[in-house]
Design a protein around this motif. Structure first.
Motif, short mmCIF file in Angstrom:
data_model
loop_
_atom_site.label_atom_id
_atom_site.label_comp_id
_atom_site.label_asym_id
_atom_site.label_seq_id
_atom_site.Cartn_x
_atom_site.Cartn_y
_atom_site.Cartn_z
N MET A 1 0.84 -1.20 0.00
CA MET A 1 0.00 0.00 0.00
C MET A 1 0.88 1.26 0.00
O MET A 1 0.54 2.25 -0.65
N LEU A 2 2.00 1.19 0.68
CA LEU A 2 2.91 2.34 0.71
C LEU A 2 3.46 2.60 -0.69
O LEU A 2 3.48 3.75 -1.14
N GLU A 3 3.89 1.57 -1.37
CA GLU A 3 4.43 1.74 -2.72
C GLU A 3 3.36 2.23 -3.68
O GLU A 3 3.61 3.07 -4.54
N TYR A 4 2.15 1.71 -3.53
CA TYR A 4 1.03 2.16 -4.35
C TYR A 4 0.77 3.65 -4.11
O TYR A 4 0.57 4.43 -5.05
N THR A 5 0.79 4.05 -2.85
CA THR A 5 0.57 5.45 -2.50
C THR A 5 1.62 6.35 -3.11
O THR A 5 1.30 7.41 -3.65
N PHE B 1 1.17 16.79 -10.58
CA PHE B 1 0.98 17.93 -11.48
C PHE B 1 -0.10 18.88 -10.98
O PHE B 1 -0.19 20.03 -11.40
N ASP B 2 -0.94 18.41 -10.04
CA ASP B 2 -2.06 19.20 -9.52
C ASP B 2 -2.01 19.18 -7.99
O ASP B 2 -2.22 18.13 -7.37
N ALA B 3 -1.74 20.32 -7.39
CA ALA B 3 -1.58 20.39 -5.93
C ALA B 3 -2.84 19.96 -5.19
O ALA B 3 -2.77 19.33 -4.13
N ARG B 4 -4.01 20.25 -5.76
CA ARG B 4 -5.26 19.88 -5.09
C ARG B 4 -5.46 18.36 -5.09
O ARG B 4 -5.84 17.77 -4.07
N LEU B 5 -5.21 17.72 -6.22
CA LEU B 5 -5.30 16.27 -6.28
C LEU B 5 -4.26 15.61 -5.36
O LEU B 5 -4.55 14.62 -4.69
N PHE B 6 -3.08 16.18 -5.34
CA PHE B 6 -2.01 15.66 -4.50
C PHE B 6 -2.44 15.68 -3.04
O PHE B 6 -2.28 14.71 -2.30
N LEU C 1 -3.03 12.49 -0.61
CA LEU C 1 -2.25 12.42 0.63
C LEU C 1 -3.18 12.22 1.83
O LEU C 1 -2.88 11.41 2.73
N GLU C 2 -4.30 12.89 1.84
CA GLU C 2 -5.27 12.70 2.92
C GLU C 2 -5.76 11.26 2.96
O GLU C 2 -5.90 10.67 4.03
N LYS C 3 -6.05 10.69 1.80
CA LYS C 3 -6.48 9.29 1.75
C LYS C 3 -5.40 8.37 2.31
O LYS C 3 -5.68 7.44 3.07
N ALA C 4 -4.17 8.64 1.93
CA ALA C 4 -3.05 7.80 2.38
C ALA C 4 -2.90 7.87 3.90
O ALA C 4 -2.66 6.84 4.55
N ILE C 5 -3.07 9.04 4.46
CA ILE C 5 -2.94 9.20 5.91
C ILE C 5 -3.97 8.35 6.64
O ILE C 5 -3.70 7.78 7.69
N LYS D 1 4.41 21.63 -1.28
CA LYS D 1 4.85 21.69 0.12
C LYS D 1 3.72 22.00 1.11
O LYS D 1 3.72 21.45 2.20
N PRO D 2 2.75 22.85 0.78
CA PRO D 2 1.66 23.10 1.74
C PRO D 2 0.90 21.84 2.14
O PRO D 2 0.37 21.75 3.25
N ALA D 3 0.86 20.84 1.29
CA ALA D 3 0.13 19.60 1.61
C ALA D 3 0.81 18.83 2.75
O ALA D 3 0.16 18.02 3.40
N LEU D 4 2.06 19.10 3.01
CA LEU D 4 2.78 18.39 4.07
C LEU D 4 2.23 18.69 5.45
O LEU D 4 2.49 17.95 6.39
N VAL D 5 1.47 19.75 5.57
CA VAL D 5 0.87 20.09 6.86
C VAL D 5 -0.03 18.97 7.35
O VAL D 5 -0.18 18.77 8.56
N TYR D 6 -0.60 18.19 6.46
CA TYR D 6 -1.49 17.09 6.84
C TYR D 6 -0.73 15.95 7.54
O TYR D 6 -1.33 15.15 8.21
#
Length: 65
Positions: free
Chosen positions: A5-9, A18-23, A27-31, A57-62
């Motif tokens: 699952m980690l490798e898939y993520t 390519f899209d910060a919103r999708l990223f 990332l939220e799903k992975a968490i 980088k802003p997504a790392l806050v999650y």
């Protein structure tokens, strides 16, 4: 399948980088899905992955939740 699952993520995050919103969404799903030990590994990987991608980088806050 240890780490599957980690490798898939990682693959998904690379493909949507390519899209910060999708990223951020992926990332939220992975968490929510990964084990604590996998999250630690993902965090280390992400720190390297976003080095040259300031828009992600802003997504790392999650990861601090």
């Amino acid at each position: 399948m240890a780490g599957g699952m980690l490798e898939y993520t990682k693959t998904v995050l690379q493909k949507v980088s390519f899209d910060a919103r999708l990223f951020r969404r992926e990332l939220e799903k992975a968490i929510n899905r990964l084990l604590p030990s996998e999250l630690e590994e993902l965090k280390q990987w992400l720190l390297q992955f976003v080095t040259d991608k300031p828009e992600l980088k802003p997504a790392l806050v999650y990861l601090t939740l």
